[in-house]
Design an enzyme around this catalytic site. Structure first.
Site, PDB file in Angstrom:
ATOM      1  N   ASP A 300      50.216  42.093  39.874  1.00  0.00           N
ATOM      2  CA  ASP A 300      49.195  41.224  39.286  1.00  0.00           C
ATOM      3  C   ASP A 300      49.494  39.756  39.543  1.00  0.00           C
ATOM      4  O   ASP A 300      48.599  38.904  39.425  1.00  0.00           O
ATOM      5  CB  ASP A 300      49.076  41.468  37.781  1.00  0.00           C
ATOM      6  CG  ASP A 300      48.149  42.630  37.444  1.00  0.00           C
ATOM      7  OD1 ASP A 300      47.453  43.120  38.357  1.00  0.00           O
ATOM      8  OD2 ASP A 300      48.108  43.045  36.274  1.00  0.00           O
ATOM      9  N   ASN A 323      48.031  48.500  46.102  1.00  0.00           N
ATOM     10  CA  ASN A 323      47.236  48.747  44.894  1.00  0.00           C
ATOM     11  C   ASN A 323      46.390  47.546  44.493  1.00  0.00           C
ATOM     12  O   ASN A 323      45.430  47.685  43.729  1.00  0.00           O
ATOM     13  CB  ASN A 323      48.137  49.160  43.729  1.00  0.00           C
ATOM     14  CG  ASN A 323      49.034  48.043  43.243  1.00  0.00           C
ATOM     15  OD1 ASN A 323      49.725  47.396  44.037  1.00  0.00           O
ATOM     16  ND2 ASN A 323      49.055  47.810  41.946  1.00  0.00           N
ATOM     17  N   LYS A 327      41.793  46.643  42.472  1.00  0.00           N
ATOM     18  CA  LYS A 327      41.724  45.951  41.182  1.00  0.00           C
ATOM     19  C   LYS A 327      40.268  45.527  40.947  1.00  0.00           C
ATOM     20  O   LYS A 327      39.334  46.160  41.438  1.00  0.00           O
ATOM     21  CB  LYS A 327      42.670  44.758  41.187  1.00  0.00           C
ATOM     22  CG  LYS A 327      44.135  45.131  41.352  1.00  0.00           C
ATOM     23  CD  LYS A 327      44.699  45.757  40.091  1.00  0.00           C
ATOM     24  CE  LYS A 327      46.194  45.964  40.176  1.00  0.00           C
ATOM     25  NZ  LYS A 327      46.773  46.472  38.917  1.00  0.00           N
ATOM     26  N   ARG A 331      41.936  42.302  45.984  1.00  0.00           N
ATOM     27  CA  ARG A 331      42.589  41.011  45.803  1.00  0.00           C
ATOM     28  C   ARG A 331      43.321  40.543  47.045  1.00  0.00           C
ATOM     29  O   ARG A 331      43.400  39.335  47.311  1.00  0.00           O
ATOM     30  CB  ARG A 331      43.558  41.065  44.610  1.00  0.00           C
ATOM     31  CG  ARG A 331      42.850  41.039  43.274  1.00  0.00           C
ATOM     32  CD  ARG A 331      43.827  41.071  42.117  1.00  0.00           C
ATOM     33  NE  ARG A 331      43.091  41.026  40.854  1.00  0.00           N
ATOM     34  CZ  ARG A 331      43.569  41.428  39.689  1.00  0.00           C
ATOM     35  NH1 ARG A 331      44.804  41.906  39.627  1.00  0.00           N
ATOM     36  NH2 ARG A 331      42.842  41.350  38.598  1.00  0.00           N
TER      37      ARG A 331
END
Length: 415
Positions: A300, A323, A327, A331
């Site tokens: 993140d 991953n 999101k 991203r």
């Protein structure tokens, strides 16, 4: 030295709401995050018949170990991934018919590994449109429990939802995890379950990592919510980039959140970092150096690093972040595209991004309605005045007051 008060953790607030709703008794959550995501979670609980009293300082939740108080409900999960993944799992432990839908953005995000696992446990769950996506309906009749195998390589939230469910099942759960991303978030889950009275056994096996969750339910707690470490990353990065100093109270050595490890990345790049018992300080002490870093467990904060990368003295390569493509938006490509629009040289692969040193020029950031894209490139604007955003208000998802807080920081620093 600038002290910045960061709102409560979104991840911890969401887990605490699930645990409080499932526990026997009344739980008080102190300093929870109030944002679109957490308000949506609380509203979802309210729709399911749970009683929540909210003030600015605390939320009181009356737990229902037997599940939702109403036999039927339609829950709108907004943009919240935790809401859209945790609430159907909580509802499955009750008895009734519960339909869940979400925003167009959340409908695009997958939930298939979780819903497959729930079906393996005997839950009658139906996707209405695209298989593995919202909207979905749970025809709940309790969950017996048992053994299952889970691939959590896309999101650790699938595993968290099942771990939280375990004590509500009749026989408990034995979950073998073959792949896991963002592993520190599982540490948060296990620590919080312990605070609500449940100890999960965890061990390595030839088949994968095994989690044994006992039945028996949760007990209510008086639970403080620590500041959000992902949100703090923008202010830590700002200090490192601007040659200033920032202290975040409430985040220290014993913090639950793995994303606090972002400060270790800044330390490797040349910033001064001091992690104390109950606060963390970052200071910029000259140009930041290039770095190659695996951010699988703190993904993140990948956009935060990408946003300051052009100002490093060497290339910044961020690896093992596939991953981030699933999101609120892709991203990895969002960061790459926006940096290219600013004239920065960027290369990407399936799970990596490499950013060359450069001088970003002002541009309008395409946010894809993703709060982390906005907050990350706000940090870039410290060195590139004139950056704007096509949807600055999407920060309401996790930090409605972000722009005001960041403007106050800039004013104090005179940048």
């Amino acid at each position: 030295m600038t002290a910045v008060e960061i709102p409560g953790s979104k991840s911890i607030t969401a887990r605490a709401l699930f645990l409080a709703a499932a526990a026997e008794g009344v739980t008080t959550l102190r300093r929870p995050l109030s944002s679109d995501d957490t308000e949506g979670f609380a509203q979802g609980l309210d729709t399911l018949g749970y009683r929540i009293e909210r003030t600015a300082a605390a939320w009181r939740v009356e737990g229902r170990p037997a599940g939702p108080a109403v036999p039927e409900a339609e829950v709108y999960c907004r943009d919240g991934a935790t809401t859209a993944r945790f609430l159907p799992t909580l509802a499955a432990a009750g008895h009734g018919t519960y339909r869940f839908d979400a925003s167009a953005q959340m409908r695009r995000r997958p939930v298939a590994p979780l819903t497959r696992a729930l079906r393996d446990l005997g839950v009658d769950l139906r996707h209405e449109e695209a298989e593995g996506h919202h909207p979905l309906t749970v025809l709940a009749d309790g969950v017996r429990g048992g053994e299952l195998t889970l691939d959590a390589g896309q999101s650790s939230q699938y595993l968290t939802a099942l771990l939280l469910l375990g004590p509500l099942t009749r026989d408990g759960l034995r979950i073998t995890v073959t792949r896991l991303v963002s592993a520190p978030y599982i540490g948060i889950t296990l620590a919080m379950m312990r605070d609500f009275g449940v100890e999960v056994k965890r061990e390595r096996t030839p088949a994968g990592e095994l989690f044994e969750v006992p039945p028996g339910g949760y007990r209510a707690a008086d639970y403080p919510i620590e500041p959000d470490a992902s949100t703090a990353s923008y202010f830590f990065a700002a200090a490192a980039l601007a040659g200033r100093e920032v202290t975040v109270p409430g985040l220290g050595r014993d913090a639950l959140q793995g994303d606090l490890r972002f400060v270790d990345v800044l330390r490797r790049m040349g910033a001064r970092v001091d992690v104390g018992a109950d606060r963390t300080t970052v200071a910029g002490e000259g140009p930041l150096g290039g770095i190659t870093v695996n951010m699988r467990d703190i993904s993140d904060t990948m956009p935060t690093l990408a946003a300051i990368a052009p100002f490093a003295t060497g290339p910044v390569r961020i690896e093992d972040v596939h991953n981030t493509r699933v999101k609120e938006c892709d991203r990895l490509e969002a960061c790459a595209d926006n940096l290219r629009a600013m004239g920065v040289t960027v290369a990407t692969g399936d799970d990596w991004i490499e950013i060359r040193p450069g001088t970003p020029r002002p541009a309008e950031v395409t946010t894809h309605s993703d709060h982390r894209i906005v907050m990350s490139f706000a940090v870039t604007s410290l060195r590139t005045p004139g950056i704007t955003f096509d949807d600055p208000g999407c920060v309401r998802k996790t930090f409605p007051g972000f722009h005001e807080a960041f403007a106050a920081l800039r004013a104090e620093w005179g940048v």
